[in-house]
Design an enzyme around this catalytic site. Structure first.
Site, mmCIF file in Angstrom:
data_model
loop_
_atom_site.group_PDB
_atom_site.id
_atom_site.type_symbol
_atom_site.label_atom_id
_atom_site.label_comp_id
_atom_site.label_asym_id
_atom_site.label_seq_id
_atom_site.Cartn_x
_atom_site.Cartn_y
_atom_site.Cartn_z
ATOM 1 C CB CYS A 1 -5.287 2.188 2.429
ATOM 2 S SG CYS A 1 -6.322 1.966 3.906
ATOM 3 C CG ASP B 1 -6.656 2.184 7.176
ATOM 4 O OD1 ASP B 1 -7.689 2.019 6.615
ATOM 5 O OD2 ASP B 1 -5.869 1.393 7.620
ATOM 6 N NE ARG C 1 -2.024 -1.723 -3.011
ATOM 7 C CZ ARG C 1 -2.416 -2.438 -2.202
ATOM 8 N NH1 ARG C 1 -3.597 -2.254 -1.479
ATOM 9 N NH2 ARG C 1 -2.049 -3.767 -2.053
ATOM 10 C CD GLN D 1 -2.922 1.181 0.163
ATOM 11 O OE1 GLN D 1 -3.680 0.228 0.145
ATOM 12 N NE2 GLN D 1 -2.969 2.254 -0.422
HETATM 13 N N1 CP Z 1 -6.013 -1.074 0.518
HETATM 14 C C1 CP Z 1 -6.146 -2.616 0.438
HETATM 15 O O1 CP Z 1 -5.283 -3.505 0.901
HETATM 16 O O2 CP Z 1 -7.598 -2.968 0.005
HETATM 17 P P1 CP Z 1 -8.008 -4.378 0.102
HETATM 18 O O3 CP Z 1 -8.116 -4.945 1.565
HETATM 19 O O4 CP Z 1 -9.328 -4.514 -0.581
HETATM 20 O O5 CP Z 1 -6.713 -5.356 -0.560
HETATM 21 N N1 NVA Z 2 -5.994 -1.185 8.382
HETATM 22 C C1 NVA Z 2 -6.760 -1.808 7.433
HETATM 23 C C2 NVA Z 2 -6.115 -1.712 6.194
HETATM 24 C C3 NVA Z 2 -7.133 -2.499 5.182
HETATM 25 C C4 NVA Z 2 -6.645 -2.274 3.749
HETATM 26 C C5 NVA Z 2 -7.069 -3.428 7.895
HETATM 27 O O1 NVA Z 2 -5.940 -3.821 8.370
HETATM 28 O O2 NVA Z 2 -8.166 -3.720 8.063
#
Ligand code: CP
Ligand code: NVA
Length: 308
Positions: A265, A225, A293, A133
């Site tokens: 993200c 996030d 990505r 990410q």
């Molecule tokens: N940002 C991200 O990693 O998205 P996903 O959880 O959908 O892969």
């Molecule tokens: N912090 C979040 C990011 C998801 C892409 C998680 O770990 O669920």
């Protein structure tokens, strides 16, 4: 560079090289040219112990566009560390595929895999970090502000001191950017993580605060996030209360420079950590960030598995 498990273990030179390749491959694609099939004959196994949209699609599409193949393994198929030990899983995969990208809960699953691995291990997100990410985030920051002046930029993260925040903080330090993080008490970046970053990057300009409105004051990038990461669902109500006042919304943007862009993200919990008008508004770069990505993944895979 053998594995890609954390930004901490990746040098500035390696990060810059991955970015160079990612931008080059993206430019070819944007000009309607196919990328060279540098991963012809190569297969990446992609394992998910948690859900994913962006990471899964970007890895599989990246392999496809570089002439390789991918195999998706779910928890039900492979249960790494549950059905079989990390040791046994990787000893099998060593003889069958050319790389493994794994999304796991405990980060130690990745380091255990790497111990016995003859193929690259890629962190597709762990509870500790999300380095893939961070590569896409930096591409998006460069798209906006250029590559020359990165050391003049302030990246301000509002919210939970989680896996995404840690990788972002570390990549900002490695590329000379200033990093500010505002979190409510009890949800800060773990102090041992901060110590680890500062011991490797003693000159990094790194600020931790609990005041989100002050934090965005000189931000070039405002990042947020989810308040409830995967695996923390039972804490949802408690976290929702704790993060009151940490929503990235128009009132917060009014307190920041007009040129500031907003990143997330994804997946987003609209109306919680970010308001609809901001995520869909003119300062948002959230969807180009998601598209990056794919390009970041291609750069990473071309370097790790394609010898670029
Ligand atoms: N940002 C991200 O990693 O998205 P996903 O959880 O959908 O892969
Ligand atoms: N912090 C979040 C990011 C998801 C892409 C998680 O770990 O669920």
């Amino acid at each position: 560079m053998k594995h890609f498990i954390s930004i901490h273990e990746t040098s500035t030179q390696e990060i810059n090289h991955i970015l160079d390749v990612a931008f080059e491959l993206r430019e070819q694609r944007n000009n309607g040219k196919a990328n060279a099939p540098v991963l012809d004959g190569k297969t990446l196994a992609v394992y998910f112990a948690k859900p994913s949209l962006r990471t899964r699609v970007s890895f599989q599409q990246a392999m496809f566009e570089l002439g390789g193949k991918s195999i998706v393994l779910t928890n039900d198929d492979a249960g790494i560390g549950v059905r079989e030990s990390e040791h046994d899983v990787i000893k099998v995969l060593n003889g069958m595929v050319h790389g493994l990208a794994a999304r796991v809960f405990e980060h130690s699953v990745l380091t255990n895999l790497a111990k016995h691995s003859e193929i690259p291990i890629i962190n597709a997100l762990s509870d500790y970090s999300h380095p893939c990410q961070a590569l896409a985030d930096v591409m998006t920051i460069i798209d906006e502000f250029g590559r020359e002046d990165l050391n003049k930029r302030t990246i301000t993260y509002i919210g939970d001191g989680n896996n995404v925040a840690l990788s972002l903080a570390t990549i900002c330090g490695k590329l000379g950017m200033r990093f500010v993080i505002a979190s409510p008490p009890g949800y800060e970046l773990d102090s041992s993580f901060v110590d680890r970053i500062m011991s490797q990057l003693p000159d990094m300009d790194f600020e931790l605060t609990s005041d989100p409105m002050q934090a965005v004051h000189d931000a070039d990038v405002i990042y947020t996030d989810t308040w409830v990461s995967m695996g923390q669902e039972k804490e949802m109500e408690k976290r929702k209360l704790a993060f009151e006042g940490f929503q990235v919304n128009q009132a917060m943007l009014d307190n920041a420079p007009k040129h500031a862009i907003v990143l997330h993200c994804l997946p987003a919990h609209r109306g919680w950590e970010i308001s609809d008008d901001v995520i869909d508004g003119p300062q948002s770069r959230v969807f180009p960030e998601a598209h990056n990505r794919l390009h970041a993944q291609k750069g990473l895979l071309a370097v790790l598995m394609g010898g670029m």
